[in-house]
Design an enzyme around this catalytic site. Structure first.
Site, PDB file in Angstrom:
ATOM      1  N   ASN A   8       0.934  -1.172   0.040  1.00  0.00           N
ATOM      2  CA  ASN A   8       0.183   0.108   0.039  1.00  0.00           C
ATOM      3  C   ASN A   8       0.961   1.329   0.022  1.00  0.00           C
ATOM      4  OD1 ASN A   8      -1.412   2.303   0.873  1.00  0.00           O
ATOM      5  ND2 ASN A   8      -3.087   0.809   1.739  1.00  0.00           N
ATOM      6  N   ASP A  10       0.139   4.445  -0.050  1.00  0.00           N
ATOM      7  CA  ASP A  10      -0.689   5.705   0.186  1.00  0.00           C
ATOM      8  C   ASP A  10       0.244   6.831   0.682  1.00  0.00           C
ATOM      9  OD1 ASP A  10      -3.118   4.412  -0.414  1.00  0.00           O
ATOM     10  OD2 ASP A  10      -3.744   4.263   1.849  1.00  0.00           O
ATOM     11  N   HIS A  11       1.183   6.268   1.633  1.00  0.00           N
ATOM     12  CA  HIS A  11       1.864   7.248   2.565  1.00  0.00           C
ATOM     13  C   HIS A  11       3.106   7.747   1.529  1.00  0.00           C
ATOM     14  CE1 HIS A  11      -0.841   6.950   5.536  1.00  0.00           C
ATOM     15  NE2 HIS A  11      -0.745   5.826   5.625  1.00  0.00           N
ATOM     16  N   HIS A  44      -5.515   3.725  -1.559  1.00  0.00           N
ATOM     17  CA  HIS A  44      -6.928   4.057  -0.898  1.00  0.00           C
ATOM     18  C   HIS A  44      -7.440   5.373  -1.265  1.00  0.00           C
ATOM     19  CE1 HIS A  44      -9.492   4.245   3.226  1.00  0.00           C
ATOM     20  NE2 HIS A  44     -10.115   4.585   1.884  1.00  0.00           N
ATOM     21  N   ARG A  46      -9.362   8.165  -1.087  1.00  0.00           N
ATOM     22  CA  ARG A  46     -10.351   8.449   0.302  1.00  0.00           C
ATOM     23  C   ARG A  46     -11.190   9.548  -0.534  1.00  0.00           C
ATOM     24  NH1 ARG A  46      -8.747   6.776   5.672  1.00  0.00           N
ATOM     25  NH2 ARG A  46     -10.396   8.138   6.300  1.00  0.00           N
ATOM     26  N   ARG A  50      -6.879  12.730   0.828  1.00  0.00           N
ATOM     27  CA  ARG A  50      -5.980  13.409   1.391  1.00  0.00           C
ATOM     28  C   ARG A  50      -4.450  12.892   1.034  1.00  0.00           C
ATOM     29  NH1 ARG A  50      -6.904  10.310   7.188  1.00  0.00           N
ATOM     30  NH2 ARG A  50      -8.721  11.236   7.109  1.00  0.00           N
ATOM     31  N   GLU A  71      -8.662   0.579  -2.418  1.00  0.00           N
ATOM     32  CA  GLU A  71      -9.586   0.498  -1.309  1.00  0.00           C
ATOM     33  C   GLU A  71     -10.684   1.882  -1.511  1.00  0.00           C
ATOM     34  OE1 GLU A  71      -7.174   1.009   1.863  1.00  0.00           O
ATOM     35  OE2 GLU A  71      -6.065  -0.840   1.594  1.00  0.00           O
ATOM     36  N   THR A 101      -6.812   6.998  10.254  1.00  0.00           N
ATOM     37  CA  THR A 101      -6.695   5.933   9.445  1.00  0.00           C
ATOM     38  C   THR A 101      -7.833   5.096   9.528  1.00  0.00           C
ATOM     39  OG1 THR A 101      -5.254   3.837   8.648  1.00  0.00           O
ATOM     40  CG2 THR A 101      -5.408   4.353  10.855  1.00  0.00           C
ATOM     41  N   THR A 102      -8.186   4.139   8.607  1.00  0.00           N
ATOM     42  CA  THR A 102      -9.380   3.400   8.593  1.00  0.00           C
ATOM     43  C   THR A 102      -9.142   2.801  10.324  1.00  0.00           C
ATOM     44  OG1 THR A 102      -8.775   2.785   6.398  1.00  0.00           O
ATOM     45  CG2 THR A 102     -10.537   1.433   7.418  1.00  0.00           C
ATOM     46  N   GLU A 152     -11.122  -8.980   3.355  1.00  0.00           N
ATOM     47  CA  GLU A 152      -9.781  -8.857   3.875  1.00  0.00           C
ATOM     48  C   GLU A 152     -10.109  -8.586   5.413  1.00  0.00           C
ATOM     49  OE1 GLU A 152      -7.661  -5.413   2.138  1.00  0.00           O
ATOM     50  OE2 GLU A 152      -6.562  -5.366   4.066  1.00  0.00           O
ATOM     51  N   HIS A 197      -3.631  -4.135   7.970  1.00  0.00           N
ATOM     52  CA  HIS A 197      -3.842  -3.102   8.914  1.00  0.00           C
ATOM     53  C   HIS A 197      -3.157  -3.312  10.117  1.00  0.00           C
ATOM     54  CE1 HIS A 197      -5.214   0.841  10.356  1.00  0.00           C
ATOM     55  NE2 HIS A 197      -6.148   0.666   9.179  1.00  0.00           N
ATOM     56  N   GLY A 198      -2.169  -2.218  10.021  1.00  0.00           N
ATOM     57  CA  GLY A 198      -1.156  -2.350  11.433  1.00  0.00           C
ATOM     58  C   GLY A 198       0.054  -3.357  11.387  1.00  0.00           C
ATOM     59  N   GLY A 219       1.063  -1.189   4.317  1.00  0.00           N
ATOM     60  CA  GLY A 219       1.625   0.213   3.869  1.00  0.00           C
ATOM     61  C   GLY A 219       2.543   0.841   4.856  1.00  0.00           C
TER      62      GLY A 219
HETATM   63  N1  PXP Z   1      -6.127  -2.562   4.357  1.00  0.00           N
HETATM   64  C1  PXP Z   1      -6.953  -1.824   4.467  1.00  0.00           C
HETATM   65  C2  PXP Z   1      -8.309  -2.007   4.141  1.00  0.00           C
HETATM   66  C3  PXP Z   1      -6.636  -0.385   4.774  1.00  0.00           C
HETATM   67  O1  PXP Z   1      -7.480   0.507   4.871  1.00  0.00           O
HETATM   68  C4  PXP Z   1      -5.391  -0.114   5.121  1.00  0.00           C
HETATM   69  C5  PXP Z   1      -4.896   1.189   5.398  1.00  0.00           C
HETATM   70  O2  PXP Z   1      -5.209   2.078   4.301  1.00  0.00           O
HETATM   71  C6  PXP Z   1      -4.324  -1.304   5.180  1.00  0.00           C
HETATM   72  C7  PXP Z   1      -4.925  -2.508   4.668  1.00  0.00           C
HETATM   73  C8  PXP Z   1      -2.902  -1.088   5.220  1.00  0.00           C
HETATM   74  O3  PXP Z   1      -2.736  -0.810   6.717  1.00  0.00           O
HETATM   75  P1  PXP Z   1      -1.183  -0.333   6.977  1.00  0.00           P
HETATM   76  O4  PXP Z   1      -0.954   0.942   6.349  1.00  0.00           O
HETATM   77  O5  PXP Z   1      -1.419  -0.011   8.724  1.00  0.00           O
HETATM   78  O6  PXP Z   1      -0.172  -1.498   6.811  1.00  0.00           O
END
Ligand code: PXP
Length: 248
Positions: A8, A10-11, A44, A46, A50, A71, A101-102, A152, A197-198, A219
């Site tokens: 991911n 995004d950042h 993602h 959004r 952002r 996403e 974050t989500t 997921e 996530h995380g 991500g």
């Molecule tokens: N899966 C989903 C559905 C998410 O919304 C996110 C965060 O955008 C991630 C995975 C990745 O999470 P992380 O950035 O904490 O690895």
């Protein structure tokens, strides 16, 4: 079972948007991820834009050669963008504008009609439909009823417990919950199972022991590490640029 890793990015866009600049390039980042063995790229889009912008999605669609997973929230405007862009997969997520974050899984059960409608539109456009849910039996059943092809599983709670040594028992309980959810989704409903996530370099190994989880979306921890492992070279290159004193 094979395990796939989608990175991911995004950042990478978060850093770019901090200056509304053109660097770092998302396209270059995606290509480096693929070159380094990523099985796919996740972004993602959004509602508040952002980090990822609509143009990023369309450019990545043209350049990603592995697998592109987007996403997004379930609303009609978002689904229309996905249908136009044609990524390989869309993961429907819950979105709250105030969140950093989500924050957790989508409540598919209580929004079943809207989720089913979104999935119907995605599948009609040949896009794989996934839903991001908590590892909960009823949410898995609802995902199946909504005709999702993948779930997921949200690993946020597992990841939170994993940060604290004193929470080993809660961490293990949450790990078991993920395992049971993955087994139910794959064996009873024939759903593909992803997780994310995380997740970090330290906590992902235990989740990867869960047989039915075949895809990881990770991500923040990867981008965070990339900033550090790349720092030495980045500073050296700038130091060289200064020392060369080359006028334009
Ligand atoms: N899966 C989903 C559905 C998410 O919304 C996110 C965060 O955008 C991630 C995975 C990745 O999470 P992380 O950035 O904490 O690895």
């Amino acid at each position: 079972m094979t395990k796939r890793l989608n990175v991911n990015i995004d950042h990478v866009a978060t850093v770019r948007q901090a200056r509304r600049a053109s660097e770092p390039s998302l396209i270059a980042a995606a290509m480096l991820c693929e070159h380094s063995g990523a099985d796919g790229i996740t972004i993602h889009l959004r509602g508040d834009r952002r980090h990822i912008q609509d143009a990023d999605l369309f450019l990545l669609k043209q350049t990603v050669t592995t697998y592109l997973n987007v996403e997004m929230a379930t609303d009609e405007e978002m689904i229309a963008i996905a249908i136009q862009a044609q990524p390989d997969a869309v993961t429907l997520v819950a979105e709250n504008p105030q969140e950093i974050t989500t924050e957790g899984g989508l409540d598919v059960r209580s929004s079943l009609a809207a989720v089913r409608r979104a999935i119907e539109r995605l599948r009609a456009a040949n896009i794989i439909a996934s839903v991001f849910i908590d590892p909960d039996r009823d949410q898995i059943a609802a995902a199946h009823e909504a005709c999702a092809q993948q779930v997921e599983l949200c690993t946020a709670l597992y990841s939170e417990h994993a940060k604290h040594h004193a929470r080993a028992a809660q961490r293990q309980k949450e790990w078991r919950r993920l395992g049971e959810a993955a087994e139910l989704a794959a064996s009873q409903y024939d759903l593909s199972v992803a997780a994310g996530h995380g997740l970090t370099y330290r906590n992902v190994g235990a989740v990867a022991t869960i047989e039915h989880i075949t895809e990881f979306n990770i991500g923040h921890n990867i981008v965070a590490r990339a900033v550090l492992v790349g720092m030495e070279r980045a500073v050296q290159e700038m130091r060289d640029a200064v020392h060369q004193r080359r006028a334009w």
